[in-house]
Design an enzyme around this catalytic site. Structure first.
Site, PDB file in Angstrom:
ATOM      1  N   SER A 143       0.842  -1.197   0.000  1.00 20.83           N
ATOM      2  CA  SER A 143       0.000   0.000   0.000  1.00 20.83           C
ATOM      3  C   SER A 143       0.870   1.237   0.000  1.00 20.83           C
ATOM      4  O   SER A 143       2.034   1.194   0.425  1.00 20.83           O
ATOM      5  CB  SER A 143      -0.902   0.006   1.235  1.00 20.83           C
ATOM      6  OG  SER A 143      -1.553   1.257   1.393  1.00 20.83           O
ATOM      7  N   TYR A 156      -2.103  -1.036  10.198  1.00 16.69           N
ATOM      8  CA  TYR A 156      -2.133  -1.320   8.756  1.00 16.69           C
ATOM      9  C   TYR A 156      -0.853  -0.830   8.099  1.00 16.69           C
ATOM     10  O   TYR A 156      -0.221  -1.548   7.305  1.00 16.69           O
ATOM     11  CB  TYR A 156      -3.349  -0.639   8.142  1.00 16.69           C
ATOM     12  CG  TYR A 156      -3.515  -0.832   6.656  1.00 16.69           C
ATOM     13  CD1 TYR A 156      -4.070  -1.992   6.137  1.00 16.69           C
ATOM     14  CD2 TYR A 156      -3.137   0.165   5.755  1.00 16.69           C
ATOM     15  CE1 TYR A 156      -4.237  -2.165   4.770  1.00 16.69           C
ATOM     16  CE2 TYR A 156      -3.304   0.002   4.396  1.00 16.69           C
ATOM     17  CZ  TYR A 156      -3.854  -1.158   3.902  1.00 16.69           C
ATOM     18  OH  TYR A 156      -4.014  -1.320   2.547  1.00 16.69           O
TER      19      TYR A 156
END
Length: 265
Positions: A143, A156
């Site tokens: 990401s 995350y």
């Protein structure tokens, strides 16, 4: 362009929706035999029907937080296809969000179990088959958050940074066996995960879903120069290239598909 994927066997985790499903469809279109793994049987079966319009697909239900289920998935896929050439690990969750000082160990562990250890377990399960045939492609979905972190999404972000490191390490460990490992880092793609984020934001702001997206782009992702969410198909196109014969000199890299969101090179 012929990607040279006809007859290859591809495993896609998180294949019931979003980037995983779009990738599975594209690989099937290119002639690959595709095994899709997800933990929810109903959505997985529906996705398999839709992917099956483009080529051969095999749906396997497995919870990636459970090592025994990952092993079972491996045995089922090898029994069906005989080998595996490609692994695309797209399964993941946003995980716990909020103030760092208020996040419990349990909140961290849940995100780590899925976003990091899910990648570890699937790579451990399938790289061996690639080494045996002397050809493999592993694509780990990271990401933008791995290199441009956001404090409210700390578990995350940390996991996705670890996934980048894992991809680099694996690329060094198994290149000699013909297994090429790379990472792809999307940003703000129109998936069920970001849909849920926007639905939550729309309720908090008492605005429409589209207004929530516009607000998020302006306030939280101002450097997405295209001023929109990305499409799963746009990420899948990059993944398919990295899975192909055409990427034979691409190794240990991180391909960002982020509309310009990351502000550095």
């Amino acid at each position: 362009m012929d990607l040279g994927l006809s007859g290859k066997v591809a495993v896609v985790t998180g294949g019931d929706s979003g980037i995983g499903k779009a990738t599975a469809e594209l690989l099937a279109c290119e002639g690959a035999k595709v095994a899709v793994i997800d933990r929810t049987s109903q959505s997985l079966e529906q996705a398999a029907k839709e992917i099956g319009q483009f080529g051969e697909v095999f749906a396997v239900q497995a919870d990636l937080t459970k090592p025994e289920e990952v092993e079972s998935a491996k045995h089922q896929i090898l029994a069906r296809f005989g080998t595996v050439h490609i692994l695309v690990h797209a399964a993941g969750i946003t995980g716990a969000t909020g103030d760092f000082l208020e996040l419990s160990d349990e909140a961290w562990y849940k995100t780590i179990e899925i976003d990091l250890m899910g990648a570890v377990r699937t790579c451990r399960a399938f790289i061996g088959a690639m080494r045996k045939v002397g050809w493999g492609r592993v694509i780990l979905i990271s990401s933008e958050d791995a290199v441009q972190p956001y404090p409210e999404e700390m578990p995350y972000c940390a996991c996705k940074a670890a996934v980048l490191n894992l991809a680099k390490n694996l690329s060094k460990a198994y290149a000699k066996d013909g297994v090429l490992v790379n990472a792809v880092s999307p940003a703000y793609i129109a998936t069920p995960m970001t849909d849920a984020m926007m639905e939550k934001l729309s309720k908090q702001m008492n605005v429409s879903f589209d207004e929530a997206i516009a607000s998020f782009l302006e306030e939280n992702r101002p450097h997405i120069e295209l001023k929109r969410r990305g499409k799963p198909e746009e990420v899948a196109s990059v993944i398919a290239f990295l899975c192909s014969e055409r990427s034979s000199f691409v190794l240990g890299s991180n391909w960002r598909v982020d509309g310009g969101s990351v502000t550095s090179l």
